[in-house]
Write an enzyme that holds these catalytic residues in place. Structure first.
Site: not given
Length: 310
Positions: A92, A123
């Site tokens: 953004e 992960e």
């Protein structure tokens, strides 16, 4: 103590995010309205948890802005929901603040495929986080924000440990207290929101808290870098019709001119909102406006003040 997999022993009982929430103990017997009422009540706790960490968030904003002024980058890194939130915040920044895509970067364990679908086991690999930062050629002037609701995700811990070796500023963002991440980073932001309504589902309150903190971090940094004038996003990148209209409105408001003139100025200034404002307010050419902005580190308020003082 390590588990049979070679990873540090994971004591779920000691983690706030894994606790059983008494408010939702009978949630499977509730109506839809009762379910959303409980969720809403729990979400009300999130802002209070974030409030407790405002001094640490502010410190992260200040220190990050210093690094970016020196040519550094802001790099978010996480697994699962945490990684996706970092990518969302990073994505953004270019349309909102006209930043180059390489200034704010989001990394996720498992790479781009993990944005849409879980990549099992990614992960749990601390070397993966290190390797991802090495691919970016991490430098000491960069900022690495390790995002992990648990505060103990190996991918994040490995990345942050490497970042510290390089000399980069390290920030931790977790939703448990006293985690391994606390002792690994320069600045720790612990958003302790308590047990989720579905135990361990950290895409809920924990994810909301992380999103709020990331909003503050990136927006605060951009404001300190001069990306706003008052509360106007004067570095908006007018890449679609809505943003073109927003840019025009901003020029109209700050320069005190009508829409037709603002649109003409934006066209003359290649859509650069700041440049158009300086041209309108200081009555200079677009080239001179750009030179003046560059001389004042692209800060519009300082540029206008200097021109008006001449």
């Amino acid at each position: 103590m390590s588990s049979s997999s070679g990873q540090p022993e994971l004591n779920l009982h000691a983690m706030e995010t894994e606790g059983a929430n008494p408010a939702s103990a009978q949630i499977d017997q509730m109506s839809a309205l009762e379910i959303v009422q409980i969720m809403n009540a729990e979400d009300a706790r999130v802002a209070l948890a974030v409030q407790q960490e405002l001094p640490q968030i502010a410190r992260a904003v200040e220190e990050s802005a210093k690094r970016l002024r020196q040519g550094g980058r802001l790099i978010y890194l996480g697994a699962g929901t945490s990684g996706r939130l970092g990518i969302l915040d990073a994505s953004e920044c270019p349309p909102t603040f006209s930043t180059p895509p390489e200034l704010v970067i989001g990394l996720i364990a498992g790479g781009p495929p993990a944005i849409l679908k879980a990549v099992e086991g990614a992960e749990d690999n601390p070397e993966g986080g290190k390797a991802d930062l090495q691919q970016l050629h991490l430098e000491a002037r960069d900022v690495v924000v390790g995002i992990a609701a648990s505060g103990r995700t190996p991918y994040v811990l490995g990345a942050v440990a490497y970042a510290r070796e390089v000399g980069a500023l390290t920030v931790g963002l977790a939703c448990n207290s006293q985690t391994p991440l606390h002792s690994t980073v320069d600045i720790m932001i612990a958003l302790v929101v308590g047990p989720e309504i579905v135990s361990g589902s950290t895409r809920l309150k924990a994810g909301t808290a992380q999103k709020m903190a990331l909003n503050m971090l990136s927006t605060g940094v951009m404001i300190l870098l001069g990306k706003t004038y008052g509360n106007q996003m004067v570095d908006v990148h007018a890449s679609n019709y809505k943003l073109q209209r927003r840019a025009s409105k901003i020029v109209q408001t700050i320069a005190g001119i009508e829409q037709e003139q603002a649109d003409a100025l934006l066209a003359q200034c290649d859509g650069e909102t700041k440049t158009a404002i300086v041209v309108a307010r200081a009555h200079v050419s677009p080239q001179e406006a750009r030179q003046q902005l560059a001389a004042h580190q692209q800060v519009l308020r300082a540029t206008l003040a200097a021109l008006q003082a001449e």
